[in-house]
Enzyme design. Structure first.
Site, PDB file in Angstrom:
ATOM      1  N   ASN A  74       0.846  -1.199   0.000  1.00 53.11           N
ATOM      2  CA  ASN A  74       0.000   0.000   0.000  1.00 53.11           C
ATOM      3  C   ASN A  74       0.885   1.254   0.000  1.00 53.11           C
ATOM      4  OD1 ASN A  74      -2.276   1.565   0.030  1.00 53.11           O
ATOM      5  ND2 ASN A  74      -2.988   0.919   2.034  1.00 53.11           N
ATOM      6  N   HIS A  80      -6.735   2.501  11.306  1.00 50.54           N
ATOM      7  CA  HIS A  80      -7.476   1.348  10.799  1.00 50.54           C
ATOM      8  C   HIS A  80      -8.693   0.998  11.658  1.00 50.54           C
ATOM      9  CE1 HIS A  80      -4.024   0.513   8.149  1.00 50.54           C
ATOM     10  NE2 HIS A  80      -4.847  -0.249   7.469  1.00 50.54           N
TER      11      HIS A  80
END
Length: 424
Positions: free
Chosen positions: A304, A335
């Site tokens: 990512n 997250h």
């Protein structure tokens, strides 16, 4: 549509991104042929994001609209030197409230959250990246505040609002800076040749198809009796966890690649390096390069990629003490702070720290070619197995992922990283 749904393996987020591609490509074609002025390009992108949010998220689209309006107010009211702290702080608090609400539904009420809410929170996380990146640009003087000059305030407001809600980046990355976004929109009339554009888009779509179809043999392997947790054979349950992590990673890779397709179809990000055409300006990395990483620290930078660069800029470079652990801790917060996510990012931090120490200790001793090859192969296997623990924990989120790892011999590999830190 049914064919696309089956191609997406029943993943709604992947399906929505596939549907986005024709609208993104239409935008690029209209702009390059001169049918859309610059202001109309911004309106097209903003209106597309507004419609996409309402269609896919329903009433939860208000989460995104609130963040966009809040950022406008902060930029209008605060001095650029103070804008970043307030923007990042309030945005993270707003995002965390909804993450905690999801946890309340999952763990206290034992209910499955609305899929539209999950999609909205996922989009909210991406918006956090954009608005915090923009606010830091303002604070560091890379951009001037749109409200500093009252005569230009209204004209700058539209591209800013468009950047907050433009539909190619609403449901997926990669992260695009405000400057790159503005340059892409303004230079749309000088895009690369149509054949080159269409060829790159087709290539990316084919990669998505390959990534999705790789999941089917992996699923069959998991269903096989040969693999199972709590097996009496050491390699058996380790292999089972590793294959599960590969299956989960394919979901990520497919989503990142289709998001790149949407941005590429819209022509966003092709002019990120001094006006030079490049198809790699906006990319979250190559899945095959990422999986070939022979060190956990290299894997962390490749995984990512735009989010990794965002975390490095937001936290790592600005932390005085323990920047590595602060970065992974902030990533766990961003997250959602699920139990599995906290453990997963803690394992990842210890793994990267252990890798730094081990590499510093062994690198001077790798004097021959065979030693370098042996070190690379063993470290690749170690990277795969430790990252498997991280992916399973982060993706499964709950305490079930923790129990799954502790019931498997694969937990030995993260513990080795802690041991390396203590010894070296």
């Amino acid at each position: 549509m049914d064919l696309i749904w089956r191609l997406c393996d029943g993943n709604p987020q992947l399906f929505y991104q596939f549907v986005n591609i024709p609208f993104a490509f239409l935008f690029c074609c209209l702009a390059r042929q001169g049918h859309l002025s610059i202001i109309n390009r911004y309106i097209y992108l903003t209106l597309g994001g507004f419609i996409l949010a309402i269609v896919t998220m329903g009433p939860y689209s208000l989460l995104l609209f609130f963040s966009a309006v809040l950022l406008l107010l902060l930029i209008h009211c605060l001095h650029p030197m103070h804008i970043h702290q307030w923007t990042l702080g309030l945005q993270m608090c707003w995002q965390t409230c909804w993450h905690l609400y999801i946890q309340y539904q999952l763990y206290c009420l034992q209910e499955t959250p609305d899929s539209r809410l999950l999609l909205a929170v996922s989009a909210l996380m991406l918006m956090t990246q954009r608005v915090s990146s923009l606010s830091l640009d303002l604070q560091e003087g890379r951009l001037s505040s749109p409200f500093q000059n009252s005569s230009q305030g209204q004209s700058v407001l539209i591209p800013f609002l468009s950047y907050s809600l433009y539909f190619p980046a609403l449901l997926g990355g990669p992260l695009c800076s405000f400057k790159t976004f503005v340059e892409s929109v303004r230079q749309m009339s000088v895009t690369p040749p149509f054949a080159s554009h269409l060829g790159n888009l087709t290539s990316n779509i084919l990669q998505v198809v390959v990534l999705v179809w790789i999941k089917y043999p992996l699923k069959e392997l998991l269903k096989s009796v040969t693999f199972g947790v709590n097996s009496t054979y050491v390699c058996q349950d380790v292999l089972w966890i590793w294959i599960l992590s590969l299956l989960l990673k394919m979901n990520y890779y497919a989503h990142w690649k289709i998001s790149e397709c949407v941005n590429s179809a819209a022509g966003i990000g092709l002019y990120g390096h001094s006006g030079k055409t490049s198809w790699d300006v906006l990319s979250d990395g190559n899945p095959w390069v990422t999986e070939a990483s022979s060190r956990p620290s290299v894997f962390a930078r490749q995984w990512n990629r735009t989010t990794a660069a965002w975390l490095r800029r937001m936290v790592f470079k600005r932390s005085i003490r323990s920047p590595l652990f602060m970065t992974f801790g902030f990533s766990a917060w961003w997250h959602g702070l699920h139990p599995g996510q906290i453990l997963g990012f803690l394992i990842w931090a210890f793994t990267v720290q252990g890798d730094y120490k081990l590499h510093h200790f062994l690198h001077p001793k790798l004097t021959s070619l065979w030693r370098k090859w042996l070190y690379a192969c063993l470290n690749w296997a170690f990277t795969q197995l430790t990252i498997s623990c991280v992916v399973v924990c982060v993706e499964l989120q709950s305490l079930a992922s923790v129990k799954l790892l502790w019931s498997s011999y694969i937990i030995v590999f993260p513990l080795l990283s802690i041991l390396m830190i203590l010894i070296l």
